[in-house]
Design a protein around this motif. Sequence first.
Motif, short mmCIF file in Angstrom:
data_model
loop_
_atom_site.label_atom_id
_atom_site.label_comp_id
_atom_site.label_asym_id
_atom_site.label_seq_id
_atom_site.Cartn_x
_atom_site.Cartn_y
_atom_site.Cartn_z
N ASP A 111 88.57 -52.98 30.04
CA ASP A 111 88.48 -51.72 29.30
C ASP A 111 87.27 -51.77 28.37
O ASP A 111 87.21 -52.61 27.46
CB ASP A 111 89.77 -51.52 28.48
CG ASP A 111 89.68 -50.34 27.53
OD1 ASP A 111 89.31 -49.25 28.00
OD2 ASP A 111 89.96 -50.53 26.33
N ALA A 112 86.31 -50.90 28.61
CA ALA A 112 85.15 -50.78 27.72
C ALA A 112 85.53 -49.89 26.55
O ALA A 112 85.80 -48.69 26.72
CB ALA A 112 83.96 -50.19 28.47
N GLY A 113 85.56 -50.45 25.36
CA GLY A 113 85.99 -49.71 24.19
C GLY A 113 85.14 -48.48 23.91
O GLY A 113 83.93 -48.48 24.14
N HIS A 114 85.81 -47.40 23.45
CA HIS A 114 85.15 -46.16 23.03
C HIS A 114 84.53 -45.42 24.24
O HIS A 114 84.93 -45.64 25.35
CB HIS A 114 84.15 -46.45 21.91
CG HIS A 114 84.79 -47.20 20.79
ND1 HIS A 114 85.52 -46.60 19.80
CD2 HIS A 114 84.82 -48.54 20.53
CE1 HIS A 114 85.99 -47.53 18.97
NE2 HIS A 114 85.59 -48.71 19.39
N PHE A 156 96.75 -45.51 32.28
CA PHE A 156 95.98 -45.97 33.44
C PHE A 156 96.31 -47.42 33.76
O PHE A 156 96.55 -47.78 34.93
CB PHE A 156 94.49 -45.82 33.16
CG PHE A 156 93.60 -46.34 34.25
CD1 PHE A 156 93.33 -45.58 35.38
CD2 PHE A 156 93.02 -47.61 34.15
CE1 PHE A 156 92.51 -46.07 36.39
CE2 PHE A 156 92.20 -48.09 35.16
CZ PHE A 156 91.95 -47.32 36.27
N ILE A 157 96.35 -48.26 32.74
CA ILE A 157 96.68 -49.67 32.95
C ILE A 157 98.10 -49.82 33.49
O ILE A 157 98.35 -50.60 34.41
CB ILE A 157 96.51 -50.46 31.63
CG1 ILE A 157 95.03 -50.49 31.24
CG2 ILE A 157 97.05 -51.88 31.77
CD1 ILE A 157 94.76 -50.97 29.83
N ASN A 158 99.03 -49.06 32.95
CA ASN A 158 100.41 -49.12 33.43
C ASN A 158 100.54 -48.66 34.87
O ASN A 158 101.39 -49.15 35.62
CB ASN A 158 101.32 -48.28 32.52
CG ASN A 158 101.52 -48.91 31.16
OD1 ASN A 158 101.40 -50.12 31.00
ND2 ASN A 158 101.81 -48.09 30.16
N GLU A 193 91.24 -40.99 25.71
CA GLU A 193 92.19 -41.23 24.64
C GLU A 193 92.83 -42.60 24.85
O GLU A 193 92.93 -43.09 25.98
CB GLU A 193 93.29 -40.16 24.64
CG GLU A 193 92.81 -38.75 24.35
CD GLU A 193 92.58 -38.50 22.85
OE1 GLU A 193 92.78 -39.47 22.06
OE2 GLU A 193 92.20 -37.38 22.50
N LEU A 194 93.30 -43.21 23.77
CA LEU A 194 93.92 -44.52 23.88
C LEU A 194 95.17 -44.48 24.76
O LEU A 194 95.43 -45.40 25.53
CB LEU A 194 94.28 -45.05 22.49
CG LEU A 194 93.08 -45.45 21.62
CD1 LEU A 194 93.56 -45.80 20.21
CD2 LEU A 194 92.32 -46.60 22.22
N LEU A 247 97.38 -52.16 23.05
CA LEU A 247 98.14 -53.40 23.20
C LEU A 247 99.64 -53.13 23.16
O LEU A 247 100.41 -53.76 23.88
CB LEU A 247 97.77 -54.38 22.08
CG LEU A 247 96.30 -54.81 21.99
CD1 LEU A 247 96.10 -55.73 20.78
CD2 LEU A 247 95.84 -55.50 23.27
N ARG A 248 100.03 -52.19 22.33
CA ARG A 248 101.45 -51.89 22.12
C ARG A 248 102.08 -51.14 23.29
O ARG A 248 103.22 -51.41 23.68
CB ARG A 248 101.60 -51.07 20.84
CG ARG A 248 103.04 -50.75 20.45
CD ARG A 248 103.09 -49.90 19.19
NE ARG A 248 102.63 -48.52 19.40
CZ ARG A 248 101.55 -47.99 18.83
NH1 ARG A 248 100.81 -48.70 17.99
NH2 ARG A 248 101.21 -46.73 19.06
N GLU A 249 101.33 -50.21 23.88
CA GLU A 249 101.91 -49.30 24.87
C GLU A 249 101.73 -49.76 26.32
O GLU A 249 102.25 -49.12 27.23
CB GLU A 249 101.30 -47.91 24.71
CG GLU A 249 101.60 -47.26 23.37
CD GLU A 249 103.09 -47.07 23.12
OE1 GLU A 249 103.82 -46.79 24.09
OE2 GLU A 249 103.53 -47.22 21.96
#
Length: 198
Positions: free
Chosen positions: A34-37, A91-93, A84-85, A155-157
């Motif tokens: 994941d490339a931040g921002h 997407f990761i899920n 959005e975060l 990290l949380r979701e």
Amino acid sequence: MKLKLSLFAAFFFLIFSSLTFANDDPKKITIVLDAGHGGNDFGAKNSFFIEKDYTLEIVKAVKERNKNANIEIVLTRDSDQFLELNERAAFINKIKPNYFISVHLNSATSNVKNGYEVFHAPTNSNAKILAENFIQHVNYPLQNLGVKTANFLILRETQVPGILFEVGFISNQNDASYITSEEGKEKIISEILNFIQK
């Protein structure tokens, strides 16, 4: 007759099983980077570099240089787009990788603070193990600030182990000079790739 039918059923089951699992490869792993921002979210920046561009350059290079057929690297974004975060987490899920690494540049109001650090969700024991393994493996000439916990949404979701890697402080002259140099970028790219391929 019943015996013949039973033998035929057993034979058919064995054939079906072998076809079903013939392509399964226990060595195959999937990793999300994941490339931040991105987009209108610039992230940290100084007079010369912007976090959103730097993080994208790093993850794209890691993906392009991966030649291991048993490792699939998926990017949350491969261009300058805003996500959005919660979109990233969703997407990761959906991908359900073995783990993910979110890459960022750090910044502080004080230009003295320096070094690289890794964050994981406080309640995820597998993410903690991943973070500790990562920080032990990654080594380049900036201060190692170690592993920390954070309640960041990504990290949380997410439902798989993941870490957030802060490469260095762009607000610190020494950090910024190294991580944005060609030597520094090459080292960081190779350290992430080597960890993934270890």
